[in-house]
Motif scaffolding. Structure first.
Motif, short mmCIF file in Angstrom:
data_model
loop_
_atom_site.label_atom_id
_atom_site.label_comp_id
_atom_site.label_asym_id
_atom_site.label_seq_id
_atom_site.Cartn_x
_atom_site.Cartn_y
_atom_site.Cartn_z
N MET A 82 0.51 5.23 -7.23
CA MET A 82 0.47 3.97 -6.50
C MET A 82 1.73 3.82 -5.66
O MET A 82 2.84 4.05 -6.15
CB MET A 82 0.36 2.79 -7.47
N TYR A 83 1.55 3.44 -4.42
CA TYR A 83 2.67 3.28 -3.49
C TYR A 83 2.56 1.91 -2.85
O TYR A 83 1.50 1.53 -2.33
CB TYR A 83 2.65 4.38 -2.44
N LYS A 137 -1.86 -7.27 -14.21
CA LYS A 137 -1.74 -6.55 -15.46
C LYS A 137 -0.26 -6.34 -15.77
O LYS A 137 0.59 -6.41 -14.85
CB LYS A 137 -2.46 -5.20 -15.38
N PRO A 138 0.11 -6.06 -17.01
CA PRO A 138 1.53 -5.91 -17.36
C PRO A 138 2.25 -4.83 -16.57
O PRO A 138 3.45 -4.94 -16.31
CB PRO A 138 1.48 -5.57 -18.86
N ASP A 139 1.54 -3.76 -16.20
CA ASP A 139 2.20 -2.65 -15.50
C ASP A 139 2.19 -2.81 -13.99
O ASP A 139 2.69 -1.93 -13.28
CB ASP A 139 1.55 -1.33 -15.87
N GLN A 140 1.65 -3.91 -13.49
CA GLN A 140 1.60 -4.12 -12.04
C GLN A 140 2.80 -4.93 -11.58
O GLN A 140 3.15 -5.94 -12.20
CB GLN A 140 0.31 -4.83 -11.64
N LEU A 194 3.68 -7.42 -5.40
CA LEU A 194 3.25 -6.18 -4.75
C LEU A 194 1.82 -5.79 -5.11
O LEU A 194 1.15 -5.12 -4.32
CB LEU A 194 4.20 -5.03 -5.10
N ALA A 195 1.35 -6.16 -6.29
CA ALA A 195 0.01 -5.79 -6.74
C ALA A 195 -1.05 -6.56 -5.95
O ALA A 195 -0.86 -7.73 -5.61
CB ALA A 195 -0.14 -6.04 -8.23
N VAL A 196 -2.16 -5.90 -5.68
CA VAL A 196 -3.24 -6.53 -4.91
C VAL A 196 -4.57 -6.33 -5.65
O VAL A 196 -4.68 -5.53 -6.58
CB VAL A 196 -3.34 -5.92 -3.49
N ASP A 197 -5.59 -7.07 -5.18
CA ASP A 197 -6.90 -6.95 -5.82
C ASP A 197 -7.65 -5.69 -5.37
O ASP A 197 -8.36 -5.07 -6.17
CB ASP A 197 -7.73 -8.20 -5.56
N ASN A 198 -7.51 -5.31 -4.11
CA ASN A 198 -8.19 -4.12 -3.60
C ASN A 198 -7.19 -3.24 -2.88
O ASN A 198 -6.66 -3.62 -1.82
CB ASN A 198 -9.31 -4.52 -2.63
N GLU A 199 -6.91 -2.05 -3.46
CA GLU A 199 -5.94 -1.16 -2.82
C GLU A 199 -6.59 -0.32 -1.73
O GLU A 199 -7.79 -0.07 -1.76
CB GLU A 199 -5.32 -0.21 -3.87
N MET A 200 -5.77 0.10 -0.80
CA MET A 200 -6.17 1.13 0.16
C MET A 200 -6.12 2.47 -0.58
O MET A 200 -5.09 2.82 -1.16
CB MET A 200 -5.21 1.11 1.34
N VAL A 201 -7.22 3.20 -0.59
CA VAL A 201 -7.32 4.45 -1.34
C VAL A 201 -7.42 5.63 -0.38
O VAL A 201 -8.21 5.60 0.57
CB VAL A 201 -8.54 4.43 -2.28
N VAL A 202 -6.60 6.66 -0.62
CA VAL A 202 -6.60 7.85 0.24
C VAL A 202 -6.49 9.09 -0.63
O VAL A 202 -5.98 9.03 -1.76
CB VAL A 202 -5.43 7.82 1.25
N PRO A 203 -6.94 10.25 -0.14
CA PRO A 203 -6.81 11.49 -0.90
C PRO A 203 -5.43 12.13 -0.74
O PRO A 203 -4.77 11.95 0.28
CB PRO A 203 -7.90 12.39 -0.30
#
Length: 284
Positions: A230-231, A168-171, A175-184
């Motif tokens: 996003m990190y 996407k334009p903002d990615q 560095l951008a990936v299809d599935n991110e690691m998600v944490v709280p």
């Protein structure tokens, strides 16, 4: 008297260089981004975890010491060249010993090393001493992508870099990936790291974490993200041909969004343990 004459110009030069260092540090902080590199960045990425706060403080602390030492040595060299050359000082002094100077150049370096060592050991302890975790994620480095497993929720997925036409334009590129690691957010995240083939390295600068992913050895690190967003990170070990194309993307969300994502991920990435693995079926 000789000591005072040497110290005065050193002090003046130190003040000027320290002022320059303050301006440089302020500019570097302003250019540093949060979660990803920024154009013309001169310092660390903005911190999003307590450990990274400590790393940034220690870096700045040691920087001031290095600046002071550099200015002091440079000033001494200039004084020697100006005051004690053959033209300005045709009759050189025959002094061979100065007790005060000899004691100072022995004790001062020891004091400096101790001042650096104490916070260094404290920071090392904080990085390696993993507190009680709220969430555990296992990151497996592969050639050339990462797989993330959530052992408590019993699911696993691969995370591959997006190509040019997929982003996407903002990615960010590479560095951008299809599935991110998600944490709280505001939770202690324990990251277990291992390599499946060669040595990789799991590193996310804004969290202050970097640890090797070694085949056959389970290493672990931790972080506590204090801000949503996003990190990004990357493999930091030369692991082969596509080493530059296995980024790390961590999405930090609030507790409600994390619970919703967890429910969806359990369905999306669920595995049927009762069904034989594909390679076992093929072998039969």
């Amino acid at each position: 008297m000789l000591l005072m004459r040497l110290i005065r110009p050193v002090a003046r030069a130190s003040v000027l260089l320290c002022a320059f260092a303050v301006l440089l540090a302020a500019g570097g902080s302003a250019l540093a981004g949060l979660g990803q590199p920024s154009p013309w960045q001169m310092g660390f990425q903005q911190s999003a975890a307590p450990t990274m706060d400590d790393i940034t403080w220690f870096h700045n602390f040691v920087l001031w010491i290095i600046v002071a030492i550099t200015v002091f040595v440079l000033a001494l060299l200039v004084i020697v060249m100006v005051k004690f050359n053959a033209r300005a000082n045709p009759t050189p002094s025959r002094t061979t010993h100065n007790t005060l100077l000899e004691v100072m150049w022995t004790l001062v370096p020891v004091i400096i090393l101790v001042a650096i060592a104490v916070p260094s050991f404290k920071l090392l302890f904080l990085q390696l001493n993993v507190p009680q975790a709220d969430v555990t994620v296992k990151a497996t480095g592969k050639q050339w992508y990462w797989s993330y497993s959530y052992p408590d929720a019993k699911f696993e997925f691969d995370s591959l870099m997006l190509k040019e036409g997929e982003r996407k334009p903002d990615q960010p590129r590479l560095l951008a990936v299809d599935n991110e690691m998600v944490v709280p957010v505001n939770k202690v995240i324990r990251v277990q790291v291992i390599g499946s083939d060669v040595i990789h390295a799991f590193a996310v600068p804004s969290f202050g974490i970097k640890i090797d992913a070694v085949p056959g050895r389970l290493n672990e690190t931790w972080f506590k993200a204090t801000r949503e967003g996003m990190y990004y990170g990357q493999c930091s070990e030369l692991c082969g041909r596509d080493h530059a194309y296995m980024p790390i993307a961590v999405r930090v969300v609030n507790e409600r969004d994390y619970t919703a994502w967890l429910d969806q991920a359990k369905k999306k990435y669920a595995t049927d343990d009762s069904r034989p693995a594909a390679n076992v079926v093929a072998a039969k």
